[in-house]
Design an enzyme around this catalytic site. Structure first.
Site, PDB file in Angstrom:
ATOM      1  CG  HIS A  35     103.206  30.096  -7.389  1.00 51.55           C
ATOM      2  ND1 HIS A  35     103.646  31.399  -7.518  1.00 51.55           N
ATOM      3  CD2 HIS A  35     101.875  30.196  -7.086  1.00 51.55           C
ATOM      4  CE1 HIS A  35     102.634  32.238  -7.323  1.00 51.55           C
ATOM      5  NE2 HIS A  35     101.567  31.532  -7.041  1.00 51.55           N
ATOM      6  CG  PHE A  79      96.209  25.990  -0.756  1.00 48.94           C
ATOM      7  CD1 PHE A  79      96.921  25.327  -1.739  1.00 48.94           C
ATOM      8  CD2 PHE A  79      95.445  25.244   0.125  1.00 48.94           C
ATOM      9  CE1 PHE A  79      96.858  23.951  -1.856  1.00 48.94           C
ATOM     10  CE2 PHE A  79      95.367  23.870   0.007  1.00 48.94           C
ATOM     11  CZ  PHE A  79      96.091  23.217  -0.984  1.00 48.94           C
ATOM     12  CG  ASN A  81      95.009  32.647  -4.131  1.00 44.74           C
ATOM     13  OD1 ASN A  81      96.164  32.791  -4.514  1.00 44.74           O
ATOM     14  ND2 ASN A  81      94.012  32.377  -4.952  1.00 44.74           N
ATOM     15  CG  ASN A 127      96.843  35.647  -6.797  1.00 44.55           C
ATOM     16  OD1 ASN A 127      96.493  36.766  -7.159  1.00 44.55           O
ATOM     17  ND2 ASN A 127      96.653  34.571  -7.537  1.00 44.55           N
TER      18      ASN A 127
END
Length: 205
Positions: A35, A79, A81, A127
């Site tokens: 990720h 982060f 999101n 996301n």
């Protein structure tokens, strides 16, 4: 280093500023995960260009003058999101046009190492891209997708993307990261359309 085969007109193009955003999550535990490939590509780009990231508002930033263009590298510290908050802030702060934004992101719908530049598109369930789209109010921004494969069982996607690279993948990462950096430079100097044409034909990504 810029490709010597590029037409001279791209070196003389009007000075502009670009925001290149690598998506990922902050923290040592995420550093080598799939990720975080966006962070990893920008780290390699900065290292190759001898620039260092500063701990700035909403993220880590580095400014890279290249020929007569200015490139701002951003690794959001919000982060994944909430990536849109950082992107919106730095677009406004640096007065960068939306057409000069490029987001580097992982994509499990592409085989490992495949790279695909798109001038716009859906968030495809990612996301980070979803939040950027929601915050900016548009999906019309460029993104460079780095394939991480889909070798996970049903319901196992989260653990997969937050998992670390396999040994054989890790060994091949530098080569693919170098290609990603070449694509980013081409986006800056040649634009999205020309870059897609060049790399679709020559790189088959």
């Amino acid at each position: 280093m810029l490709a010597k085969s590029w037409p001279a007109k791209y070196y003389n193009k009007k000075e502009m500023k670009y925001l290149i955003v690598g998506l990922g999550n902050i923290g040592v535990q995420y550093r080598e995960t799939r990720h975080n490939i966006g962070f990893k590509i920008l780290d390699a780009f900065a290292q190759a260009s001898n620039v260092i990231f500063d701990d700035s508002r909403y993220g880590f930033t580095a400014e890279l003058p290249m020929k007569n263009q200015n490139i701002v590298l951003l690794k959001p510290s919000t982060f994944m999101n909430l990536s849109g908050l950082a992107v919106r802030y730095w677009l406004k702060k640096e007065k960068i046009e939306l057409e000069n934004l490029l987001v580097v992101v992982d994509d499990c719908s592409l085989p490992f190492g495949k790279l695909r530049l798109k001038p716009s598109g859906s968030n495809a369930g990612h996301n980070g891209l979803e939040n950027i789209q929601n915050v900016l109010g548009t999906k019309n921004y460029a993104r460079l997708r780095f394939g991480i494969g889909d070798n996970f069982v049903r319901g196992g996607q989260t653990n997969y993307v937050l998992g670390q690279w396999l040994l054989n993948e890790a060994a091949l990462l530098p080569e693919h990261i170098d290609t990603a950096i070449e694509i980013i430079k081409s986006f800056v100097f040649e634009g999205a359309a020309m870059t897609m044409t060049r790399f679709n034909i020559k790189k088959d990504f």
